[in-house]
Design a protein around this motif. Structure first.
Motif, PDB file in Angstrom:
ATOM      1  N   ARG A  58       0.880  -1.155   0.000  1.00 25.89           N
ATOM      2  CA  ARG A  58       0.000   0.000   0.000  1.00 25.89           C
ATOM      3  C   ARG A  58       0.923   1.211   0.000  1.00 25.89           C
ATOM      4  NH1 ARG A  58      -4.561   1.240   4.654  1.00 25.89           N
ATOM      5  NH2 ARG A  58      -5.501   3.024   3.600  1.00 25.89           N
ATOM      6  N   VAL A  59       0.674   2.178  -0.886  1.00 26.32           N
ATOM      7  CA  VAL A  59       1.599   3.301  -1.049  1.00 26.32           C
ATOM      8  C   VAL A  59       0.888   4.611  -0.738  1.00 26.32           C
ATOM      9  CG1 VAL A  59       3.103   4.523  -2.673  1.00 26.32           C
ATOM     10  CG2 VAL A  59       2.861   2.042  -2.831  1.00 26.32           C
ATOM     11  N   THR A  60       1.577   5.472  -0.018  1.00 24.89           N
ATOM     12  CA  THR A  60       1.096   6.830   0.199  1.00 24.89           C
ATOM     13  C   THR A  60       2.250   7.781  -0.086  1.00 24.89           C
ATOM     14  OG1 THR A  60      -0.008   8.338   1.726  1.00 24.89           O
ATOM     15  CG2 THR A  60       1.583   6.827   2.685  1.00 24.89           C
ATOM     16  N   VAL A  61       1.923   8.943  -0.639  1.00 24.83           N
ATOM     17  CA  VAL A  61       2.918   9.963  -0.958  1.00 24.83           C
ATOM     18  C   VAL A  61       2.658  11.158  -0.061  1.00 24.83           C
ATOM     19  CG1 VAL A  61       3.846  11.466  -2.758  1.00 24.83           C
ATOM     20  CG2 VAL A  61       3.043   9.167  -3.349  1.00 24.83           C
ATOM     21  N   VAL A  62       3.688  11.581   0.667  1.00 23.03           N
ATOM     22  CA  VAL A  62       3.545  12.683   1.616  1.00 23.03           C
ATOM     23  C   VAL A  62       4.725  13.638   1.480  1.00 23.03           C
ATOM     24  CG1 VAL A  62       2.252  11.268   3.272  1.00 23.03           C
ATOM     25  CG2 VAL A  62       4.739  11.460   3.474  1.00 23.03           C
ATOM     26  N   ASP A  63       4.586  14.796   2.102  1.00 23.37           N
ATOM     27  CA  ASP A  63       5.684  15.746   2.200  1.00 23.37           C
ATOM     28  C   ASP A  63       6.407  15.515   3.516  1.00 23.37           C
ATOM     29  OD1 ASP A  63       5.249  17.257  -0.198  1.00 23.37           O
ATOM     30  OD2 ASP A  63       3.480  18.126   0.772  1.00 23.37           O
ATOM     31  N   PHE A  64       7.698  15.776   3.528  1.00 22.22           N
ATOM     32  CA  PHE A  64       8.453  15.665   4.770  1.00 22.22           C
ATOM     33  C   PHE A  64       7.932  16.726   5.738  1.00 22.22           C
ATOM     34  CE2 PHE A  64      12.008  16.127   7.654  1.00 22.22           C
ATOM     35  CZ  PHE A  64      12.336  14.806   7.889  1.00 22.22           C
ATOM     36  N   GLY A  65       7.651  16.325   6.960  1.00 22.78           N
ATOM     37  CA  GLY A  65       7.127  17.256   7.958  1.00 22.78           C
ATOM     38  C   GLY A  65       5.619  17.253   8.062  1.00 22.78           C
ATOM     39  N   ASP A  66       4.924  16.408   7.285  1.00 23.56           N
ATOM     40  CA  ASP A  66       3.466  16.342   7.413  1.00 23.56           C
ATOM     41  C   ASP A  66       3.105  15.477   8.621  1.00 23.56           C
ATOM     42  OD1 ASP A  66       3.680  13.698   6.621  1.00 23.56           O
ATOM     43  OD2 ASP A  66       1.984  13.804   5.262  1.00 23.56           O
ATOM     44  N   ALA A  67       1.813  15.264   8.848  1.00 22.01           N
ATOM     45  CA  ALA A  67       1.346  14.564  10.042  1.00 22.01           C
ATOM     46  C   ALA A  67       1.882  13.128  10.140  1.00 22.01           C
ATOM     47  CB  ALA A  67      -0.184  14.558  10.080  1.00 22.01           C
ATOM     48  N   LEU A  68       1.979  12.422   9.013  1.00 24.76           N
ATOM     49  CA  LEU A  68       2.448  11.033   9.045  1.00 24.76           C
ATOM     50  C   LEU A  68       3.925  10.954   9.430  1.00 24.76           C
ATOM     51  CD1 LEU A  68       2.021   8.011   8.610  1.00 24.76           C
ATOM     52  CD2 LEU A  68       2.348   8.386   6.168  1.00 24.76           C
ATOM     53  N   THR A  69       4.750  11.797   8.837  1.00 25.10           N
ATOM     54  CA  THR A  69       6.173  11.755   9.182  1.00 25.10           C
ATOM     55  C   THR A  69       6.402  12.237  10.613  1.00 25.10           C
ATOM     56  OG1 THR A  69       6.618  13.935   8.221  1.00 25.10           O
ATOM     57  CG2 THR A  69       6.922  12.017   6.790  1.00 25.10           C
ATOM     58  N   LYS A  70       5.592  13.170  11.088  1.00 30.57           N
ATOM     59  CA  LYS A  70       5.706  13.624  12.476  1.00 30.57           C
ATOM     60  C   LYS A  70       5.240  12.545  13.445  1.00 30.57           C
ATOM     61  CE  LYS A  70       5.361  18.575  11.705  1.00 30.57           C
ATOM     62  NZ  LYS A  70       4.536  19.779  11.887  1.00 30.57           N
ATOM     63  N   ALA A  71       4.207  11.787  13.074  1.00 31.51           N
ATOM     64  CA  ALA A  71       3.699  10.726  13.949  1.00 31.51           C
ATOM     65  C   ALA A  71       4.760   9.672  14.224  1.00 31.51           C
ATOM     66  CB  ALA A  71       2.465  10.079  13.320  1.00 31.51           C
ATOM     67  N   PHE A  72       5.665   9.466  13.259  1.00 33.23           N
ATOM     68  CA  PHE A  72       6.746   8.495  13.422  1.00 33.23           C
ATOM     69  C   PHE A  72       8.069   9.170  13.802  1.00 33.23           C
ATOM     70  CE2 PHE A  72       3.819   5.790  11.182  1.00 33.23           C
ATOM     71  CZ  PHE A  72       4.077   4.534  11.706  1.00 33.23           C
ATOM     72  N   ALA A  73       8.039  10.482  14.056  1.00 28.35           N
ATOM     73  CA  ALA A  73       9.233  11.246  14.412  1.00 28.35           C
ATOM     74  C   ALA A  73      10.350  11.012  13.397  1.00 28.35           C
ATOM     75  CB  ALA A  73       9.703  10.907  15.827  1.00 28.35           C
ATOM     76  N   LEU A  74       9.982  11.008  12.127  1.00 26.03           N
ATOM     77  CA  LEU A  74      10.936  10.742  11.061  1.00 26.03           C
ATOM     78  C   LEU A  74      11.945  11.881  10.963  1.00 26.03           C
ATOM     79  CD1 LEU A  74      11.487   8.671   8.767  1.00 26.03           C
ATOM     80  CD2 LEU A  74      10.234  10.214   7.273  1.00 26.03           C
ATOM     81  N   ALA A  75      13.231  11.515  11.028  1.00 28.73           N
ATOM     82  CA  ALA A  75      14.295  12.518  10.963  1.00 28.73           C
ATOM     83  C   ALA A  75      15.234  12.272   9.800  1.00 28.73           C
ATOM     84  CB  ALA A  75      15.077  12.528  12.272  1.00 28.73           C
ATOM     85  N   GLY A  76      15.073  11.159   9.087  1.00 20.84           N
ATOM     86  CA  GLY A  76      15.926  10.852   7.953  1.00 20.84           C
ATOM     87  C   GLY A  76      15.451   9.590   7.267  1.00 20.84           C
ATOM     88  N   MET A  77      15.960   9.380   6.081  1.00 20.43           N
ATOM     89  CA  MET A  77      15.560   8.208   5.312  1.00 20.43           C
ATOM     90  C   MET A  77      16.774   7.542   4.709  1.00 20.43           C
ATOM     91  SD  MET A  77      12.227   9.852   3.662  1.00 20.43           S
ATOM     92  CE  MET A  77      12.813  11.489   3.816  1.00 20.43           C
ATOM     93  N   PRO A  78      16.662   6.279   4.430  1.00 19.10           N
ATOM     94  CA  PRO A  78      15.512   5.384   4.578  1.00 19.10           C
ATOM     95  C   PRO A  78      15.291   5.011   6.038  1.00 19.10           C
ATOM     96  CG  PRO A  78      17.411   4.147   3.832  1.00 19.10           C
ATOM     97  CD  PRO A  78      17.827   5.592   3.868  1.00 19.10           C
ATOM     98  N   ALA A  79      14.074   4.616   6.334  1.00 19.08           N
ATOM     99  CA  ALA A  79      13.729   4.175   7.684  1.00 19.08           C
ATOM    100  C   ALA A  79      12.560   3.197   7.588  1.00 19.08           C
ATOM    101  CB  ALA A  79      13.338   5.363   8.554  1.00 19.08           C
ATOM    102  N   TYR A  80      12.456   2.324   8.585  1.00 15.98           N
ATOM    103  CA  TYR A  80      11.337   1.400   8.625  1.00 15.98           C
ATOM    104  C   TYR A  80      10.874   1.240  10.068  1.00 15.98           C
ATOM    105  CZ  TYR A  80      13.186  -2.636  11.058  1.00 15.98           C
ATOM    106  OH  TYR A  80      13.652  -3.470  12.042  1.00 15.98           O
ATOM    107  N   ALA A  81       9.640   0.830  10.206  1.00 16.31           N
ATOM    108  CA  ALA A  81       9.086   0.480  11.515  1.00 16.31           C
ATOM    109  C   ALA A  81       8.159  -0.706  11.313  1.00 16.31           C
ATOM    110  CB  ALA A  81       8.316   1.653  12.117  1.00 16.31           C
ATOM    111  N   GLU A  82       8.226  -1.643  12.234  1.00 22.25           N
ATOM    112  CA  GLU A  82       7.285  -2.757  12.233  1.00 22.25           C
ATOM    113  C   GLU A  82       6.392  -2.568  13.449  1.00 22.25           C
ATOM    114  OE1 GLU A  82       7.108  -7.605  12.143  1.00 22.25           O
ATOM    115  OE2 GLU A  82       8.927  -6.588  11.456  1.00 22.25           O
ATOM    116  N   MET A  83       5.096  -2.702  13.236  1.00 22.17           N
ATOM    117  CA  MET A  83       4.134  -2.375  14.281  1.00 22.17           C
ATOM    118  C   MET A  83       3.873  -3.541  15.227  1.00 22.17           C
ATOM    119  SD  MET A  83       3.633   0.749  13.679  1.00 22.17           S
ATOM    120  CE  MET A  83       2.475   0.968  15.011  1.00 22.17           C
ATOM    121  N   ALA A  84       3.645  -3.179  16.480  1.00 18.25           N
ATOM    122  CA  ALA A  84       3.161  -4.113  17.494  1.00 18.25           C
ATOM    123  C   ALA A  84       1.677  -3.803  17.655  1.00 18.25           C
ATOM    124  CB  ALA A  84       3.921  -3.914  18.801  1.00 18.25           C
ATOM    125  N   ASP A  85       1.068  -4.317  18.692  1.00 15.42           N
ATOM    126  CA  ASP A  85      -0.344  -4.019  18.912  1.00 15.42           C
ATOM    127  C   ASP A  85      -0.502  -2.639  19.559  1.00 15.42           C
ATOM    128  OD1 ASP A  85       0.738  -4.644  21.347  1.00 15.42           O
ATOM    129  OD2 ASP A  85      -0.892  -5.940  21.984  1.00 15.42           O
TER     130      ASP A  85
END
Length: 178
Positions: A129-156
């Motif tokens: 599933r693909v989404t395109v966002v701008d750096f600094g939008d709500a999704l990147t802030k929710a994950f505290a994204l500070a650089g790329m590439p990056a990944y996260a695997e979710m728990a419950d």
């Protein structure tokens, strides 16, 4: 003959001194680059809670924090990022291991204006599933994204199980055959 002997001994001593200094420099370099020095954190660490966000994927479906189910892998890539360019084929391979319903590929528009956004979306759409966002939008802030590439695997419960810059292999690979 005495001059020849003295010159040979002097050259040997200079060579030995050079060798000792080289070993000293190597030892200092090893001390400065110890394995305990980790790369800077570029995404929420394990056991952190993801913030709230709302985004739209390339199919027009809304995506929120509630859609982050256990086992979902989120990958952040950006066109124009050389590390992302190198990682893209591996991301596609790993996404096939997880299956398209277990991978969210977040393509972050490059701030440098380089890279082909369409290529990323095209290559990832069949395996994630693909989404395109701008750096600094709500999704990147929710994950505290500070650089790329990056990944996260979710728990419950909207928590991160594991995260980092390198992609893990799925413990129980599920091959998706097209």
């Amino acid at each position: 003959m005495a001059y020849l002997t003295a010159g040979t001994v002097l050259m040997g001593l200079l060579g030995l001194l050079n060798l000792l200094l080289t070993f000293g420099v190597i030892r200092r370099l090893r001390e400065q680059t110890t394995p305990s020095q980790e790369a800077p954190v570029t995404i929420l660490p394990a056991d952190s809670e993801v913030g709230t966000f709302s985004a739209v994927d390339t199919e027009g479906n809304r995506l929120t924090r509630d859609d982050l189910t256990e086992g979902l892998m989120i990958i952040f890539l950006s066109p124009g990022c050389s590390a992302c360019e190198d990682l893209l084929p591996l991301v596609v391979e790993r996404a096939q291991e997880y299956g398209p319903d277990q991978v969210l590929a977040v393509v972050v528009r490059g701030t440098n204006g380089k890279g082909d956004l369409g290529e990323y979306v095209d290559r990832l759409s069949s395996v994630a599933r693909v989404t395109v966002v701008d750096f600094g939008d709500a999704l990147t802030k929710a994950f505290a994204l500070a650089g790329m590439p990056a990944y996260a695997e979710m728990a419950d419960s909207g928590r991160v199980a594991r995260s980092g810059r390198t992609l893990p292999r799925r413990k129980d690979p599920v091959k998706v055959h097209a």
